[in-house]
Design an enzyme around this catalytic site. Structure first.
Site, PDB file in Angstrom:
ATOM      1  N   ASP A   1      38.268  25.913  75.315  1.00 30.25           N
ATOM      2  CA  ASP A   1      38.082  25.079  74.131  1.00 30.25           C
ATOM      3  C   ASP A   1      38.803  25.712  72.939  1.00 30.25           C
ATOM      4  O   ASP A   1      39.836  26.354  73.123  1.00 30.25           O
ATOM      5  CB  ASP A   1      36.572  24.931  73.865  1.00 30.25           C
ATOM      6  CG  ASP A   1      36.211  23.585  73.270  1.00 30.25           C
ATOM      7  OD1 ASP A   1      36.601  23.328  72.117  1.00 30.25           O
ATOM      8  OD2 ASP A   1      35.526  22.792  73.944  1.00 30.25           O
TER       9      ASP A   1
ATOM     10  N   ASN B   1      36.007   9.646  75.227  1.00 30.33           N
ATOM     11  CA  ASN B   1      35.295   8.891  74.190  1.00 30.33           C
ATOM     12  C   ASN B   1      35.986   7.610  73.757  1.00 30.33           C
ATOM     13  O   ASN B   1      35.889   7.212  72.598  1.00 30.33           O
ATOM     14  CB  ASN B   1      35.113   9.769  72.948  1.00 30.33           C
ATOM     15  CG  ASN B   1      34.397  11.061  73.255  1.00 30.33           C
ATOM     16  OD1 ASN B   1      33.504  11.106  74.081  1.00 30.33           O
ATOM     17  ND2 ASN B   1      34.808  12.125  72.592  1.00 30.33           N
TER      18      ASN B   1
ATOM     19  N   HIS C   1      34.538  23.232  67.440  1.00 28.20           N
ATOM     20  CA  HIS C   1      34.219  22.467  68.646  1.00 28.20           C
ATOM     21  C   HIS C   1      33.731  23.362  69.785  1.00 28.20           C
ATOM     22  O   HIS C   1      32.703  23.096  70.421  1.00 28.20           O
ATOM     23  CB  HIS C   1      35.456  21.679  69.070  1.00 28.20           C
ATOM     24  CG  HIS C   1      35.249  20.698  70.176  1.00 28.20           C
ATOM     25  ND1 HIS C   1      35.409  21.032  71.498  1.00 28.20           N
ATOM     26  CD2 HIS C   1      34.906  19.394  70.157  1.00 28.20           C
ATOM     27  CE1 HIS C   1      35.187  19.968  72.254  1.00 28.20           C
ATOM     28  NE2 HIS C   1      34.868  18.959  71.464  1.00 28.20           N
TER      29      HIS C   1
ATOM     30  N   SER D   1      32.058  15.409  74.796  1.00 25.82           N
ATOM     31  CA  SER D   1      32.197  16.866  74.663  1.00 25.82           C
ATOM     32  C   SER D   1      30.846  17.549  74.561  1.00 25.82           C
ATOM     33  O   SER D   1      30.672  18.675  75.003  1.00 25.82           O
ATOM     34  CB  SER D   1      32.998  17.210  73.404  1.00 25.82           C
ATOM     35  OG  SER D   1      34.369  17.082  73.612  1.00 25.82           O
TER      36      SER D   1
END
Length: 402
Positions: free
Chosen positions: A135, A280, A171, A345
């Site tokens: 990430d 998404n 994130h 996520s």
């Protein structure tokens, strides 16, 4: 088994048995960086080095050490002209040649979820398992992530960073907290609070990255010595693309696509459970990778009303649903910061933490066995009210009894 589609979407690769040729369109549009798969399956370091040396001599290449992905049997080739890329694609020593492309973090907008899946009730807490977060990095020194054991930076942190794999976006820190924030009476609790966290920074401070960066991260995870503990990878990221091997789990003839091949090596050759976000866009997950790949656990997002938001991707490639709306977790702006976000996520690390719970109880389980255990223990959603307008038959994550 998922029903996948034999196509490569944006990759624009033409597969011919075990040899890959690049179409002229791919050469015009894919840019100058490629990932070459030299070995279809796991191979000895000496054989890899010998084959790579021969390839370098034949094509006048000088590949730096950081682009030699020995654990994956791959190399990253930068600055190639279209003509040289075409010649490499036709070389019998090259199993597959994939143009690099952008990926991005799957976060929607801005943690009831840990409670909803039953994590506080478990006897297993993830001890003896390593969770690798591919990430934007993980906040070094965060009060709730004291189980961060270290990491690796493909994309280095920018700004005021305590390590190259520190988080300059937020994130990755948020994802890490959901998976494994420790039980220390402050902040939040993760699904597997006794698991060990490793930061693999493959996304920049803008939340973007590349397939070549992802495979570099996967190469590091495979090669990393964590003392023999079971490994789980969470990838709350992805890009457009389609699966190139229809309904095949760890097939004998591995994918010639570098991204898919790297995941196959992690799962099939190195026994690493890989969990990914569905995406998404309110679209079929078959149009996104790595979500479409058969070897991964793909996760959709639900809200606190036991329903799916309209933006959660769907389809036969989705294995499990998990909480992904208004999830409170750790944040990167300080060592005591928290934030609430939504997205697949945020759903994916619930399942990564759950996989760590399974492996703490059964450390020799294969990824297929981890998947089966999670599916057998999952909650049926047949009676749920689905207002998303999209088909979501997948079961909901449940860790009660672990």
């Amino acid at each position: 088994m998922k029903k996948l589609v034999l196509a490569l979407g944006l990759l624009a690769l033409a597969a011919c048995q075990q040899q890959t040729g690049l179409s002229p369109q791919a050469l015009r549009e894919a840019g100058q960086t490629y990932i070459a798969v030299l070995e279809a399956k796991e191979v000895s370091p000496s054989r890899f080095a010998e084959g790579l040396a021969a390839l370098e001599r034949a094509h006048g290449l000088a590949i730096p050490a950081e682009d030699r992905l020995e654990a994956l049997g791959m190399v990253i080739l930068r600055g190639l002209s279209p003509a040289k890329a075409e010649r490499l694609a036709q070389d019998p020593r090259v199993y597959g040649l994939t143009p690099d492309r952008e990926v991005w973090a799957f976060a929607q907008t801005v943690p009831w979820g840990v409670e909803r899946v039953g994590a506080p009730t478990t006897t297993a807490k993830g001890a003896g398992v390593s969770i690798y977060i591919l990430d934007t990095g993980i906040k070094v020194g965060h009060e709730d992530l004291t189980n961060l054991a270290g990491g690796h930076a493909v994309v280095k942190c920018r700004g005021r960073c305590r390590a190259p794999y520190d988080d300059d976006n937020g994130h990755g820190t948020h994802v890490a907290g959901t998976a494994a924030a420790v039980n220390n009476n402050v902040g939040v609790l993760g699904v597997a609070p006794a698991a060990e966290l490793w930061a693999v920074k493959v996304l920049s401070n803008s939340g973007s990255g590349s397939i070549s960066g992802i495979v570099q991260g996967l190469n590091w995870v495979i090669a990393h010595d964590n003392g023999g503990k079971p490994k789980v990878i969470n990838m709350s990221l992805g890009g457009r693309g389609r699966d190139d091997q229809d309904g095949q789990y760890c097939p004998a003839n591995r994918s010639t696509d570098a991204f898919h091949n790297a995941i196959q090596k992690a799962v099939c050759d190195h026994n690493i459970t890989v969990v990914v976000a569905a995406g998404n866009d309110g679209a079929d997950a078959a149009n996104y990778v790595p979500a479409a790949y058969d070897e991964v656990l793909t996760v959709s997002a639900t809200n606190s009303q036991d329903d799916w938001p309209s933006w959660s991707n769907y389809g036969p490639d989705v294995d499990l649903a998990a909480p992904g709306v208004s999830i409170l977790s750790t944040w990167h702006t300080s060592t005591s910061a928290y934030n609430t976000l939504s997205g697949t996520s945020m759903a994916s690390p619930h399942v990564a933490g759950a996989a760590a719970l399974v492996l703490s109880l059964h450390p020799h389980s294969t990824p297929a066995q981890v998947r089966q255990t999670l599916l057998q223990n999952a909650e049926s959603t047949a009676s749920w009210t689905n207002t998303s307008g999209k088909p979501h038959p997948e079961p909901f994550l449940n860790v009660r009894g672990f």
